[in-house]
Design a protein around this motif. Structure first.
Motif, PDB file in Angstrom:
ATOM      1  N   ILE A   1       7.329 -29.032  44.881  1.00  8.27           N
ATOM      2  CA  ILE A   1       6.053 -28.419  44.423  1.00  8.27           C
ATOM      3  C   ILE A   1       5.458 -29.472  43.292  1.00  8.27           C
ATOM      4  N   PHE A   2       6.368 -29.711  42.548  1.00  9.97           N
ATOM      5  CA  PHE A   2       5.883 -30.522  41.304  1.00  9.97           C
ATOM      6  C   PHE A   2       5.324 -31.858  41.857  1.00  9.97           C
ATOM      7  N   THR A   3       6.164 -32.543  42.767  1.00 12.49           N
ATOM      8  CA  THR A   3       5.634 -33.933  43.284  1.00 12.49           C
ATOM      9  C   THR A   3       4.312 -33.697  44.214  1.00 12.49           C
ATOM     10  N   LEU A   4       4.286 -32.524  44.888  1.00 14.01           N
ATOM     11  CA  LEU A   4       2.815 -32.431  45.407  1.00 14.01           C
ATOM     12  C   LEU A   4       1.738 -32.402  44.160  1.00 14.01           C
ATOM     13  N   LEU A   5       2.043 -31.487  43.277  1.00 13.17           N
ATOM     14  CA  LEU A   5       0.952 -31.656  42.254  1.00 13.17           C
ATOM     15  C   LEU A   5       0.707 -32.809  41.383  1.00 13.17           C
ATOM     16  N   HIS A   6       2.209 -33.591  41.317  1.00 18.16           N
ATOM     17  CA  HIS A   6       1.825 -34.647  40.478  1.00 18.16           C
ATOM     18  C   HIS A   6       1.300 -36.079  41.344  1.00 18.16           C
ATOM     19  N   VAL A   7       2.100 -36.323  42.198  1.00 20.78           N
ATOM     20  CA  VAL A   7       1.707 -37.456  43.210  1.00 20.78           C
ATOM     21  C   VAL A   7       0.590 -37.268  44.193  1.00 20.78           C
ATOM     22  N   ASN A   8       0.555 -35.986  44.874  1.00 21.56           N
ATOM     23  CA  ASN A   8      -0.600 -36.058  45.996  1.00 21.56           C
ATOM     24  C   ASN A   8      -1.663 -35.651  45.513  1.00 21.56           C
ATOM     25  N   LEU A   9      -1.883 -34.498  44.564  1.00 20.80           N
ATOM     26  CA  LEU A   9      -3.008 -33.986  44.144  1.00 20.80           C
ATOM     27  C   LEU A   9      -3.432 -34.403  42.753  1.00 20.80           C
ATOM     28  N   SER A  10      -2.578 -35.091  41.917  1.00 18.99           N
ATOM     29  CA  SER A  10      -2.916 -35.476  40.629  1.00 18.99           C
ATOM     30  C   SER A  10      -3.312 -34.434  39.679  1.00 18.99           C
ATOM     31  N   TRP A  11      -2.872 -33.226  39.849  1.00 24.37           N
ATOM     32  CA  TRP A  11      -3.306 -31.899  38.958  1.00 24.37           C
ATOM     33  C   TRP A  11      -2.510 -32.065  37.599  1.00 24.37           C
ATOM     34  N   ILE A  12      -1.282 -32.736  37.748  1.00 26.79           N
ATOM     35  CA  ILE A  12      -0.384 -33.014  36.622  1.00 26.79           C
ATOM     36  C   ILE A  12      -0.048 -34.692  36.556  1.00 26.79           C
ATOM     37  N   VAL A  13      -0.591 -35.168  35.261  1.00 26.68           N
ATOM     38  CA  VAL A  13      -0.277 -36.421  35.090  1.00 26.68           C
ATOM     39  C   VAL A  13       0.662 -36.675  34.156  1.00 26.68           C
ATOM     40  N   VAL A  14       1.897 -37.463  34.626  1.00 21.13           N
ATOM     41  CA  VAL A  14       3.037 -37.644  33.679  1.00 21.13           C
ATOM     42  C   VAL A  14       2.761 -38.969  32.800  1.00 21.13           C
ATOM     43  N   ASN A  15       3.055 -39.097  31.641  1.00 20.95           N
ATOM     44  CA  ASN A  15       3.089 -40.283  30.998  1.00 20.95           C
ATOM     45  C   ASN A  15       3.975 -41.395  31.579  1.00 20.95           C
ATOM     46  N   PRO A  16       3.548 -42.423  32.010  1.00 23.19           N
ATOM     47  CA  PRO A  16       4.431 -43.690  32.534  1.00 23.19           C
ATOM     48  C   PRO A  16       5.441 -44.263  31.576  1.00 23.19           C
ATOM     49  N   ASP A  17       5.296 -44.033  30.272  1.00 23.81           N
ATOM     50  CA  ASP A  17       6.071 -44.495  29.375  1.00 23.81           C
ATOM     51  C   ASP A  17       7.598 -43.996  29.512  1.00 23.81           C
ATOM     52  N   ILE A  18       8.531 -44.973  29.422  1.00 28.57           N
ATOM     53  CA  ILE A  18       9.608 -44.573  29.783  1.00 28.57           C
ATOM     54  C   ILE A  18      10.669 -43.447  29.024  1.00 28.57           C
ATOM     55  N   GLU A  19      10.311 -43.610  27.812  1.00 20.84           N
ATOM     56  CA  GLU A  19      10.949 -42.257  27.105  1.00 20.84           C
ATOM     57  C   GLU A  19      10.310 -41.076  27.709  1.00 20.84           C
ATOM     58  N   LYS A  20       9.053 -40.887  27.764  1.00 16.87           N
ATOM     59  CA  LYS A  20       8.334 -39.660  28.168  1.00 16.87           C
ATOM     60  C   LYS A  20       8.584 -39.088  29.546  1.00 16.87           C
ATOM     61  N   SER A  21       8.798 -40.222  30.500  1.00 19.14           N
ATOM     62  CA  SER A  21       9.097 -39.961  31.755  1.00 19.14           C
ATOM     63  C   SER A  21      10.422 -39.442  31.838  1.00 19.14           C
ATOM     64  N   CYS A  22      11.415 -39.889  30.931  1.00 15.01           N
ATOM     65  CA  CYS A  22      12.519 -39.383  30.862  1.00 15.01           C
ATOM     66  C   CYS A  22      12.854 -38.033  30.546  1.00 15.01           C
ATOM     67  N   ALA A  23      11.936 -37.834  29.634  1.00 18.10           N
ATOM     68  CA  ALA A  23      11.913 -36.400  29.061  1.00 18.10           C
ATOM     69  C   ALA A  23      11.562 -35.574  30.115  1.00 18.10           C
ATOM     70  N   ASN A  24      10.356 -35.993  30.849  1.00 16.13           N
ATOM     71  CA  ASN A  24       9.975 -35.032  31.895  1.00 16.13           C
ATOM     72  C   ASN A  24      11.188 -34.822  33.012  1.00 16.13           C
ATOM     73  N   LEU A  25      11.786 -35.835  33.395  1.00 18.16           N
ATOM     74  CA  LEU A  25      12.832 -35.798  34.285  1.00 18.16           C
ATOM     75  C   LEU A  25      13.835 -34.745  33.850  1.00 18.16           C
ATOM     76  N   VAL A  26      14.175 -34.748  32.455  1.00 18.25           N
ATOM     77  CA  VAL A  26      14.939 -33.787  31.921  1.00 18.25           C
ATOM     78  C   VAL A  26      14.535 -32.160  32.150  1.00 18.25           C
ATOM     79  N   ILE A  27      13.283 -32.226  31.863  1.00 22.72           N
ATOM     80  CA  ILE A  27      12.820 -30.926  31.916  1.00 22.72           C
ATOM     81  C   ILE A  27      12.819 -30.407  33.554  1.00 22.72           C
ATOM     82  N   ARG A  28      12.508 -31.327  34.316  1.00 21.63           N
ATOM     83  CA  ARG A  28      12.378 -30.957  35.760  1.00 21.63           C
ATOM     84  C   ARG A  28      13.736 -30.773  36.558  1.00 21.63           C
ATOM     85  N   LEU A  29      14.700 -31.431  35.967  1.00 22.83           N
ATOM     86  CA  LEU A  29      16.039 -31.815  36.652  1.00 22.83           C
ATOM     87  C   LEU A  29      17.150 -30.701  35.994  1.00 22.83           C
TER      88      LEU A  29
END
Lengths: 170, 157
Positions: free
Chosen positions: B43-71
């Protein structure tokens, strides 16, 4: 968003045929595990595929795209379902042939080579599109780690559940 | 700092899970963890990649923080809610489950505030709907594997 093609072609056929062969094998193989164990062993592959594709295949790392574009497609999901068949067969064969502890490393190596070979075929069928210098050799390392983790999970599940998978003749 | 904060919150959730009385067996837990993660990530990938309803910061640290939350955080939070929904409490379990659901709102706000999520085009009620779908799906998975276990036990006995 990267778009590689928009047609129903080799990558879709590869995923569908792989899923069909895997599902037939899972259904036809004699039952070996308790229902709960079998479900967990199947879901394990699904989870692993999704875990790596959504950590290595998305920003910030974004080392590869799957299928026709970097978007999430129905064929992506079907490919994860087929990973479930692979993990089930992995556990099935491991338990069926009764790998001795001293041969576990060999078993993991054989499966890592098999998985790398399958991934090479998938790359030829345009299922995977490598980016930023990613190479098949890196996947080999990942498979070694993943398969070792799978075996750890297998033994852990058995130990915690306090049961050996129910064995059937044949 | 962002990654450290997200990891700290995740660790607190793990502690909560380790301390709570559990209704799910180990195999049930592993299955719900796997299945819940697959659903939530899809669901997250659909919202993030396909629909762009959620935009994650491409910065390494912040993306990793998002991965920690999601995974690592959300799947364990789903395990907590599933266990609570299996408790024998009549009304209290639904109140606690609703509390867990509402706690996802400050989690999203924290991610926005830390710059992990740069744009969130889903209203709060929409996010609550998505998180309630994750929780219900995880509960459904728990019911499914418990039923499979019971059915097999009946067949064997």
């Amino acid at each position: 968003m990267n778009v590689y093609d928009t047609h129903f072609d080799s990558n879709e056929w590869f995923v569908l045929s792989g899923l069909f062969i895997g599902a037939v094998l899972v259904v036809l193989l004699p039952k070996r595990f308790r229902a709960k164990n079998a479900i967990v062993y199947y879901t394990c592959g699904l989870y692993t595929g999704l875990f790596f594709d959504h950590s290595l295949g998305l920003e910030p790392i974004d080392l590869y795209d799957v299928d026709d574009s970097s978007a999430y497609e129905w064929t992506d999901f079907l490919s994860y379902v087929s990973y479930g068949c692979v993990s089930y067969i992995f556990f099935y064969v491991y338990d069926r042939i009764g790998v001795r502890p001293s041969r576990i490393a060999v078993y993991v190596l054989v499966w890592a080579l098999l998985s790398t070979g399958m991934e090479w075929l998938a790359v030829q069928a345009h299922v995977f599109h490598y980016r930023l210098g990613y190479r098949l050799a890196y996947s080999f390392l990942i498979y070694l780690i993943v398969h070792s983790c799978w075996l750890a999970l297998f033994h852990w599940c058995e130990k915690i559940a306090g049961e050996r998978p129910r064995r059937h003749p044949g | 700092m962002t990654l450290a904060i997200c990891m700290f919150v995740t660790w607190c959730v793990w502690i909560a899970f380790s301390l709570m009385p559990k209704k799910l067996s180990v195999l049930d837990t592993v299955f719900v963890l796997f299945g819940g993660t697959v659903f939530e990530l899809s669901i997250f990938t659909l919202l993030h990649v396909n629909l762009s309803w959620i935009v994650v910061n491409p910065d390494i640290e912040k993306s990793c923080a998002n991965l920690v939350i999601r995974l690592l955080l959300i799947p364990v939070a789903l395990l907590i809610s599933t266990n609570i929904m299996l408790y024998d409490w009549k009304v209290l379990k639904w109140i606690v489950a609703a509390g867990i659901l509402l706690s996802f709102v400050p989690l999203q706000m924290l991610q926005v505030r830390l710059g992990v999520i740069t744009a969130l085009h889903v209203p709060t009620i929409g996010m609550l709907l998505f998180f309630s779908a994750y929780m219900l799906f995880a509960r459904l998975l728990a019911g499914l594997i418990r039923a499979a276990g019971r059915k097999e036990e009946r067949r064997l006995s």
